[in-house]
Scaffold this active site. Structure first.
Site: not given
Ligand code: NAD
Length: 471
Positions: A174, A249, A283, A375
């Site tokens: 997905k 992750e 990331c 972040e």
């Protein structure tokens, strides 16, 4: 909406049960793109059923046979890289060099796992004395659900799909609703390359509609998720409730530590990459630049000079979605110090029509400031000075995250000392290479489980022991 893209289920395209397609946007131009099937529980049900039918046949193939097919998938990615890169560019606006890198790496994941599964996908014999034969074997979970984000769409899909398929699982993927097209095309290429029908299925749609249905489906025996901490936390709850394993992750706010005795030319180049590569939407971007005080201002000046030479649309792309664009602008509006460079969008030209943000550096930021801790996932670097090794270590670990870190020092022993004490899944000292061979994953809020390397192969298999008494 020019073209409508269906799901890929059981070796063929399948239109969404909802009869609706989600609009995509080209973030480089602001123009509408192709439509993505708006999937939901019914489509997920079809895909899991197809995977369930296919899984035993696929698992029964030898690693050599599976590897041979995965090699052909890699060849198909290379052969049709132009289409994959076009589909990826249309919904991400990525620059050509970035597209090439990600597409080549996507093929490389399949090649790597096609090879290593033959050498390492087997168990061992355990000696227990005469009259006994005891051995272990790796068995696939069955149907694996893979949920991926928008920043490196095809690449992150392949990072999980290649080891999962190599170990004999069937997969329902997905992808992000904003960037699904390359993953659907990958499944088409894989079918053409000889992957049996139902072994790789792709259901597109939003997280709440398609993602939640996939994570909750009782036929899915293992999950792999790449994305935000918030969604990861939610899925950890779902997986915990269902007692299925999950790889997470998640994000990062990774430190780049530069000592005064470092090779500053190379360290500065790495700092610039943290801003430029995929516009900082990576990331593992080392977006916190920690610099030893005597060279701090010199390093900042050199980074600023280099960053100001970056050209939008050539060296870096736009932010991938409107939501992400506004999220980054909110961070900039909230910054506690004026920017050393950048600090907003482009006021005119084609960049102003696309979702481009000027590469931005904030120097000497308070380590408690939001922009130093959270972040941003945009072309934004913050710098923090430090006085000695102890303070560098304290600042490096002063984060909720722990995905990667980089250390630059002329004293390799000091670099390795820090590498052992920094709480992160990967640490590169003086530019040590981190590649498909090197396991990748988080500490703390950056997640758990490992992708890449041999470690990922074993994430997608369960270890069985068989012991026979021969007497
Ligand atoms: P996101 O969590 O919003 O979405 C990721 C995927 O999860 C998408 O496919 C989305 O549709 C799906 N999703 C969303 N809500 C869901 C739900 N309730 N149930 C099931 N699925 C759901 O993340 P994003 O904004 O697409 O990606 C950006 C984030 O991903 C950043 O935080 C970044 O750090 C992280 N990321 C991590 C890595 C890594 O390897 N550690 C790599 C790339 C991106």
């Amino acid at each position: 909406m020019t073209t409508r893209h269906d799901h890929w289920i059981d070796g063929r395209p399948e239109p969404p049960a909802s009869g609706t397609w989600l609009a995509t946007l080209d973030p480089a131009t602001g123009l509408p793109g192709d439509g993505t099937a708006a999937g939901g529980a019914a489509d997920v049900g079809h895909a899991v059923a197809a995977a369930e039918r296919a899984r035993l046949g696929w698992a029964a193939r030898s690693p050599a046979e599976r590897g041979a097919i995965l090699h052909r998938v890699a060849d198909a990615i290379d052969a049709d890289a132009g289409t994959l890169m076009r589909l990826e560019r249309e919904c991400t606006g990525k620059v050509p060099a970035q597209l090439r890198l990600e597409t080549d790496m996507s093929a490389a994941y399949f090649r790597y796992y096609a090879g290593v599964v033959r050498a390492a996908g087997h168990g061992t014999v355990i000696e227990q004395g005469a009259g006994v034969h005891t051995y272990t074997r790796y068995e696939p979970y069955g149907v694996v659900g893979v949920i991926t984000p928008w920043n490196l769409p095809l690449n992150q899909a392949c990072r999980a799909l290649a080891p999962a398929l190599a170990m004999g699982n069937a997969v329902v993927a997905k992808p992000s609703e904003f960037t699904s097209l390359s993953t659907v095309h990958l499944a088409r290429l894989a079918t053409r390359a000889g992957l049996p029908d139902g072994v790789l299925n792709v259901v597109t749609g939003t997280g709440p509609d398609a993602g939640e249905a996939l994570a909750a489906h009782p036929g899915v025996r293992r999950l792999a998720f790449t994305g935000s901490v918030a969604t990861g936390r939610y899925l950890a709850g779902v997986a915990g409730g269902r007692l299925v394993p999950l790889t997470l992750e998640l994000g990062g706010k990774s430190p780049l530590v530069v000592f005064a005795d470092a090779d500053l030319d190379r360290a500065v180049a790495v700092a610039v990459t943290a801003v430029a590569a995929n516009s900082g939407q990576v990331c593992s971007a080392t977006a916190r630049l920690l610099v030893e005080e005597p060279v701090h201002d010199e390093v900042v000046d050199r980074v600023v000079t280099a960053v100001e030479k970056l050209r939008p649309g050539v060296d870096f792309g736009p932010l991938i979605t409107e939501a992400q664009y506004h999220r980054v602008l909110d961070f900039l509006a909230d910054a506690p110090v004026p920017p050393a460079t950048g600090g907003g969008p482009y006021p005119r030209g084609p960049e102003a029509r696309g979702l481009y943000i000027r590469p931005t550096v904030y120097a000497r930021v308070d380590p408690h400031a939001r922009i130093a801790r959270e972040e941003v996932f945009g072309p934004v670097l913050v710098t923090l000075p430090f006085r000695d090794e102890a303070e560098a270590l304290a600042l490096a670990n002063d984060t909720d995250y722990g995905l990667v870190a980089a250390v630059w020092s002329g004293d390799l022993a000091r670099g390795l000392r820090l590498a052992e004490r920094i709480e992160a899944g990967q640490v590169a000292v003086n530019g040590g290479p981190l590649t498909i061979e090197t396991p990748f994953g988080g500490y703390r809020h950056s997640g758990y489980g490992r992708e890449k390397g041999l470690a990922a192969l074993y994430e997608y298999a369960q270890l069985k022991t068989v012991s026979a008494s021969l007497g």
